[in-house]
Design a protein around this motif. Structure first.
Motif, PDB file in Angstrom:
ATOM      1  N   GLN A 115      25.998   7.087 -25.099  1.00 13.66           N
ATOM      2  CA  GLN A 115      27.451   7.083 -25.219  1.00 13.66           C
ATOM      3  C   GLN A 115      27.821   6.466 -26.552  1.00 13.66           C
ATOM      4  OE1 GLN A 115      30.406   4.336 -23.931  1.00 13.66           O
ATOM      5  NE2 GLN A 115      31.213   5.848 -22.530  1.00 13.66           N
ATOM      6  N   TRP A 116      28.548   7.232 -27.350  1.00 13.34           N
ATOM      7  CA  TRP A 116      28.947   6.821 -28.698  1.00 13.34           C
ATOM      8  C   TRP A 116      30.441   6.533 -28.666  1.00 13.34           C
ATOM      9  CZ3 TRP A 116      25.346   8.277 -32.909  1.00 13.34           C
ATOM     10  CH2 TRP A 116      25.752   7.773 -34.147  1.00 13.34           C
ATOM     11  N   MET A 117      30.800   5.262 -28.714  1.00 11.72           N
ATOM     12  CA  MET A 117      32.200   4.870 -28.634  1.00 11.72           C
ATOM     13  C   MET A 117      32.681   4.384 -29.993  1.00 11.72           C
ATOM     14  SD  MET A 117      34.093   1.961 -26.295  1.00 11.72           S
ATOM     15  CE  MET A 117      33.747   0.567 -27.384  1.00 11.72           C
ATOM     16  N   THR A 118      33.648   5.079 -30.558  1.00 12.35           N
ATOM     17  CA  THR A 118      34.305   4.642 -31.781  1.00 12.35           C
ATOM     18  C   THR A 118      35.505   3.784 -31.378  1.00 12.35           C
ATOM     19  OG1 THR A 118      33.634   6.671 -32.920  1.00 12.35           O
ATOM     20  CG2 THR A 118      35.412   5.385 -33.915  1.00 12.35           C
ATOM     21  N   ALA A 119      35.368   2.456 -31.525  1.00 13.00           N
ATOM     22  CA  ALA A 119      36.453   1.561 -31.130  1.00 13.00           C
ATOM     23  C   ALA A 119      37.643   1.708 -32.061  1.00 13.00           C
ATOM     24  CB  ALA A 119      35.966   0.117 -31.116  1.00 13.00           C
ATOM     25  N   GLY A 120      37.396   1.905 -33.348  1.00 14.32           N
ATOM     26  CA  GLY A 120      38.477   2.100 -34.306  1.00 14.32           C
ATOM     27  C   GLY A 120      39.505   0.992 -34.226  1.00 14.32           C
ATOM     28  N   PRO A 158      40.676   5.414 -31.185  1.00 16.13           N
ATOM     29  CA  PRO A 158      39.404   5.400 -30.452  1.00 16.13           C
ATOM     30  C   PRO A 158      39.011   6.797 -29.978  1.00 16.13           C
ATOM     31  CG  PRO A 158      40.836   3.617 -29.708  1.00 16.13           C
ATOM     32  CD  PRO A 158      41.673   4.500 -30.591  1.00 16.13           C
ATOM     33  N   ARG A 159      37.702   7.050 -29.934  1.00 15.71           N
ATOM     34  CA  ARG A 159      37.214   8.324 -29.421  1.00 15.71           C
ATOM     35  C   ARG A 159      35.789   8.143 -28.909  1.00 15.71           C
ATOM     36  NH1 ARG A 159      34.150  12.029 -32.667  1.00 15.71           N
ATOM     37  NH2 ARG A 159      33.422  11.096 -34.607  1.00 15.71           N
ATOM     38  N   TYR A 160      35.283   9.162 -28.204  1.00 20.24           N
ATOM     39  CA  TYR A 160      33.971   9.069 -27.563  1.00 20.24           C
ATOM     40  C   TYR A 160      33.156  10.320 -27.799  1.00 20.24           C
ATOM     41  CZ  TYR A 160      36.261   5.272 -25.259  1.00 20.24           C
ATOM     42  OH  TYR A 160      36.941   4.120 -25.041  1.00 20.24           O
ATOM     43  N   GLN A 161      31.848  10.124 -27.829  1.00 19.33           N
ATOM     44  CA  GLN A 161      30.906  11.227 -27.763  1.00 19.33           C
ATOM     45  C   GLN A 161      29.962  10.933 -26.603  1.00 19.33           C
ATOM     46  OE1 GLN A 161      29.243  12.396 -31.773  1.00 19.33           O
ATOM     47  NE2 GLN A 161      30.315  10.527 -32.346  1.00 19.33           N
ATOM     48  N   ASP A 162      29.883  11.872 -25.697  1.00 15.06           N
ATOM     49  CA  ASP A 162      29.036  11.741 -24.519  1.00 15.06           C
ATOM     50  C   ASP A 162      27.820  12.628 -24.754  1.00 15.06           C
ATOM     51  OD1 ASP A 162      28.246  11.047 -21.959  1.00 15.06           O
ATOM     52  OD2 ASP A 162      29.390  12.650 -21.016  1.00 15.06           O
ATOM     53  N   ILE A 163      26.713  12.052 -25.191  1.00 15.02           N
ATOM     54  CA  ILE A 163      25.554  12.821 -25.638  1.00 15.02           C
ATOM     55  C   ILE A 163      24.478  12.779 -24.563  1.00 15.02           C
ATOM     56  CG2 ILE A 163      23.790  13.076 -27.414  1.00 15.02           C
ATOM     57  CD1 ILE A 163      25.692  11.550 -29.313  1.00 15.02           C
ATOM     58  N   ARG A 164      24.209  13.923 -23.962  1.00 11.12           N
ATOM     59  CA  ARG A 164      23.141  14.008 -22.974  1.00 11.12           C
ATOM     60  C   ARG A 164      21.782  13.968 -23.673  1.00 11.12           C
ATOM     61  NH1 ARG A 164      24.629  15.064 -17.584  1.00 11.12           N
ATOM     62  NH2 ARG A 164      26.880  15.282 -17.516  1.00 11.12           N
ATOM     63  N   GLY A 165      20.799  13.418 -22.968  1.00  6.39           N
ATOM     64  CA  GLY A 165      19.455  13.371 -23.532  1.00  6.39           C
ATOM     65  C   GLY A 165      18.937  14.737 -23.904  1.00  6.39           C
TER      66      GLY A 165
END
Length: 328
Positions: A115-120, A158-165
């Motif tokens: 999970q890649w969370m850009t807090a910004g 803020p934004r998110y990237q939900d990266i599956r394995g």
């Protein structure tokens, strides 16, 4: 380690064989991560402790969470807390972790997910094991990397990237002795799924006993190699490295890493987390969960948090945080 893998690595694309003129990077330092506790009391190794910030840039902080086998009732997470000015990249190897934030976002990561969370500009969030895992106990192991944001992006939304394995780009060494999972950036022309504000590369590498990795690496990137499990050597001078150690490399065009021919029974392969990026080279003002450019910006971040401008804790959990099945 149940990160994404394949039954036969020989079907994967292979790294190129590097020429004799390749400039391999020397190792500036090898450091050993001190142990501590985070959140509500889960064990961590502070991987970047003792390394100058100039050698880490654009990275700020790295925790190896676990590896620990919890008894029923023992799994722990964090309480609600703020972030501003950077990104958290959470890579879950064993176990399950739920995430929820003050913007209404949330999700679950497990078995090689990121999970890649850009807090910004800032938010509040919480990370915790789902209730069923707290009741059952089980293995917990992961990483959280903090990536700095450049000045122009520190106050972005803020934004998110939900990266599956399974989305990671997979490749192997010329002899099939290693598996490289590219999470973000590019390795030998193979692009990972993660989207980054500044050019960086993140990869999880598994090297079988005795295998050697000769990995091309952008010359304008720094190069950090952290050992998740096992034993081996780094650099052309074959400096020993083992679980909980970080190798910081100097300039050059490629990395050389070798797994020891004999590994421990509880760690059958050398497991590595590779990080590199183009340095931002801006002033860093860091205080707890805030990473800004100046002290005045830090003071403003604290004041905004105290005034509730980074968000409000929601009254309920997100509906998809049972730790099972697909995430939206």
């Amino acid at each position: 380690m149940p990160a994404i893998t394949v039954d036969d690595v020989l079907v994967l694309p292979r790294l190129p064989k590097l020429g004799e003129a390749t400039e391999y990077r020397s190792v500036r330092r090898v450091t050993t991560a001190p142990s501590g506790y985070e959140g509500e009391g889960f064990p961590v190794r502070r991987a970047f402790a003792g390394v100058p910030m100039t050698e880490l840039d654009p990275f700020i902080h790295l925790d190896q969470m676990g590896e620990v086998d919890y008894a029923p009732g023992e799994p722990k997470g964090t309480s609600w807390h703020p972030h501003r000015g950077f990104e958290t990249v959470t890579y879950m190897i064993d176990g399950i972790m739920d995430h929820q934030d003050s913007t209404g976002g949330g999700g679950t990561i497990t078995d090689g997910d990121t999970q890649w969370m850009t807090a910004g500009s800032g938010l509040l969030h919480i990370e915790a094991p789902p209730e069923h895992l707290v009741m059952s106990g089980g293995l917990f192991h992961g990483l959280q990397l903090w990536v700095n944001l450049p000045r122009v992006a520190k106050m972005s939304a803020p934004r998110y990237q939900d990266i599956r394995g399974r989305e990671s780009a997979l490749l192997t060494t010329p002899d099939g002795g290693g598996l490289i999972r590219v999470i973000a950036g590019e390795v030998a022309g193979h692009q990972g799924p993660g989207s980054t504000h500044t050019p960086i590369t993140i990869a999880h590498v598994t090297l079988q006993p005795g295998a050697e990795l000769n990995l091309p690496w952008r010359s304008d990137f720094n190069a950090l190699v952290y050992v998740l499990a096992g034993r081996g050597t780094v650099g052309t001078d074959r400096r020993p490295i083992h679980l909980g150690q970080l190798a910081v490399h100097g300039p050059g065009e490629a990395l050389r890493i070798t797994a020891d021919p004999t590994q421990d029974s509880n760690a059958p392969a050398l497991e590595l987390y590779l990080m590199g990026g183009q340095p931002i080279r801006e002033p860093v003002a860091h205080y707890g969960p805030f990473v800004m450019n100046t002290r005045a910006e830090l003071i403003q971040a604290v004041e905004d948090f105290q005034a509730g401008r980074l968000g409000v804790i929601p009254t309920g959990r997100v509906p998809h945080s049972d730790g099972q099945g697909d995430r939206p």
